[in-house]
Scaffold this active site. Structure first.
Site, short mmCIF file in Angstrom:
data_model
loop_
_atom_site.label_atom_id
_atom_site.label_comp_id
_atom_site.label_asym_id
_atom_site.label_seq_id
_atom_site.Cartn_x
_atom_site.Cartn_y
_atom_site.Cartn_z
N ASP A 1 0.83 -1.21 0.00
CA ASP A 1 0.00 0.00 0.00
C ASP A 1 0.86 1.26 0.00
O ASP A 1 0.43 2.32 -0.46
CB ASP A 1 -0.95 -0.01 1.19
O1 MRU Z 1 -7.56 -3.25 2.81
P1 MRU Z 1 -7.29 -3.61 1.39
O2 MRU Z 1 -8.02 -4.83 0.93
O3 MRU Z 1 -7.46 -2.44 0.46
O4 MRU Z 1 -5.75 -3.99 1.39
C1 MRU Z 1 -5.16 -4.41 0.20
C2 MRU Z 1 -3.72 -4.74 0.35
O5 MRU Z 1 -3.14 -4.65 1.39
C3 MRU Z 1 -3.00 -5.08 -0.94
O6 MRU Z 1 -1.97 -5.99 -0.67
C4 MRU Z 1 -2.41 -3.80 -1.54
O7 MRU Z 1 -3.36 -2.79 -1.60
C5 MRU Z 1 -1.88 -4.05 -2.90
S1 MRU Z 1 -3.15 -4.42 -4.07
C6 MRU Z 1 -2.38 -4.63 -5.57
#
Ligand code: MRU
Length: 379
Positions: free
Chosen positions: A257
């Site tokens: 993220d």
């Molecule tokens: O809370 P989320 O489902 O948005 O978290 C998603 C993640 O942590 C993913 O690993 C990250 O956003 C990368 S998605 C290509």
């Protein structure tokens, strides 16, 4: 079973409601930035690249509607201010993933430049914004395919343990088509390994509490007929220790993220624990993310804001009754899985220190640390 998280044509945007997957396929139309803010905040759409693209396109749809209804100001400057205010509002929907803030900054820059052009009008600025937002959707799939190819090559060359040339990979959360415009990042690496016929098996963790692994990644793996096994988060250590009949995991690949300038990486809660396990068991630990996830303005993981989510996401689970899961119109039921009254801490992400990461896979190559254990992402 569709895998398009986002469907878009000019003036029209819908998202696959990921709260209902894998049991129901429902596309929610988003008409404005307000609709998108709620869809992102409620996690009907999630995944760092997908939320950035949906945010950008929702504003494109809103501007298109204003143009069509002749309700957009003629003044370029007024439209610039309007767009920048909406972008800041969209960024406030979820704080940890940098992709959304990065996209907002970049699109704000495009709009600022358009405004300075001789003869700029409100309509020209809005149309320029729409084109730039649409380009994000196109570029993402191409970048992900490159990430997949780069990661697959690195794993074949540097992580494969068995002499048979095949590799098994564990992944966490969902980083596939549902988290991006298509193909995926870490799951894109798995797709590439499978396409190259070198994937022995993919393992996906359940990813409590939102279950992105068991609901979304498992859905994508089944969809693509990729040999895969689901484990709950607390089974990863036993798996890495070879307790599944000696089955070996060659690499763990996760998404991100936000990657700080020193390589510290914020990703779905549980990622850090997997990195510690990987180190203990001599398994390579890789982060796969587009270049836009690297945030050189954030020095280290200490500076990353970690989103905390509501208590009920831990204490309740939702789904159809057993036996009704194939019925697309079955009622979704909510049940409690925790003692009433218990205090809950629900951080959505954690930070994995750079020292536990072997490589950061991007569309421009795989970054590794130098001899002193330092990533040089600024290059
Ligand atoms: O809370 P989320 O489902 O948005 O978290 C998603 C993640 O942590 C993913 O690993 C990250 O956003 C990368 S998605 C290509």
């Amino acid at each position: 079973m569709p895998l398009d998280a986002i469907t878009y044509t000019r003036g029209s945007l819908s998202i696959l409601n990921q709260l209902l997957l894998p049991h129901r396929t429902t596309y929610d139309p988003l008409h404005s930035s307000t609709d998108a803010w709620h869809a992102i905040h409620d996690m009907r759409v999630r995944g760092a690249p997908a939320i950035a693209i949906v945010a950008a396109l929702s504003l494109a749809v809103e501007l298109h509607t204003l143009i069509e209804n002749k309700r957009l100001s003629d003044e370029a400057k007024e439209v610039e201010v309007f767009i920048k205010e909406k972008l800041s509002y969209l960024v406030s929907s979820r704080p940890t993933a940098v992709n959304l803030a990065e996209a907002a900054g970049r699109l704000g820059g495009v709009v600022g430049d358009l405004c300075k052009v001789e003869g700029a009008t409100g309509k020209k600025v809005a149309e320029g914004y729409i084109v730039a937002a649409e380009k994000m959707l196109e570029d993402d799939v191409e970048d992900n395919r490159r990430i997949g190819g780069e990661g697959a090559r690195w794993i074949r060359e540097k992580a494969a343990k068995d002499g048979n040339g095949k590799v098994s990979v564990l992944t966490h959360c969902n980083t596939g088509s549902l988290a991006t415009a298509g193909y995926g990042t870490a799951l894109g690496v798995i797709r590439s390994l499978h396409a190259e016929n070198v994937l022995e098996r993919a393992y996906c963790t359940e990813t409590r509490p939102y279950n992105q692994g068991s609901r979304l990644t498992a859905y994508e793996l089944v969809h693509d007929n990729i040999p895969a096994t689901l484990v709950t988060d607390n089974m990863a250590a036993a798996l890495l220790a070879g307790k599944r009949g000696g089955a070996c995991v060659d690499a763990i690949v996760v998404g991100a993220d936000r990657v700080a300038a020193n390589g510290d990486t914020a990703n779905k809660i549980g990622t850090y624990g997997l990195a510690v396990l990987a180190k203990h068991h001599g398994v390579k630990f890789l982060v796969a993310a587009p270049w836009t996830t690297i945030d050189l303005n954030t020095k280290s993981g200490e500076d990353i804001v970690i989103e905390e989510r509501p208590k009920h996401e831990v204490t309740r689970v939702k789904g159809p009754r057993v036996g009704e899961e194939g019925n697309g119109s079955a009622a979704m039921e909510m049940i409690t899985v925790a003692a009433d009254g218990i205090d809950v801490w629900n951080p959505a992400f954690d930070v994995t220190p750079a020292e536990l990461i072997d490589g950061i896979i991007t569309e421009v190559g795989v970054f590794e640390k130098d001899g002193s254990g330092i990533f040089h992402l600024e290059r």
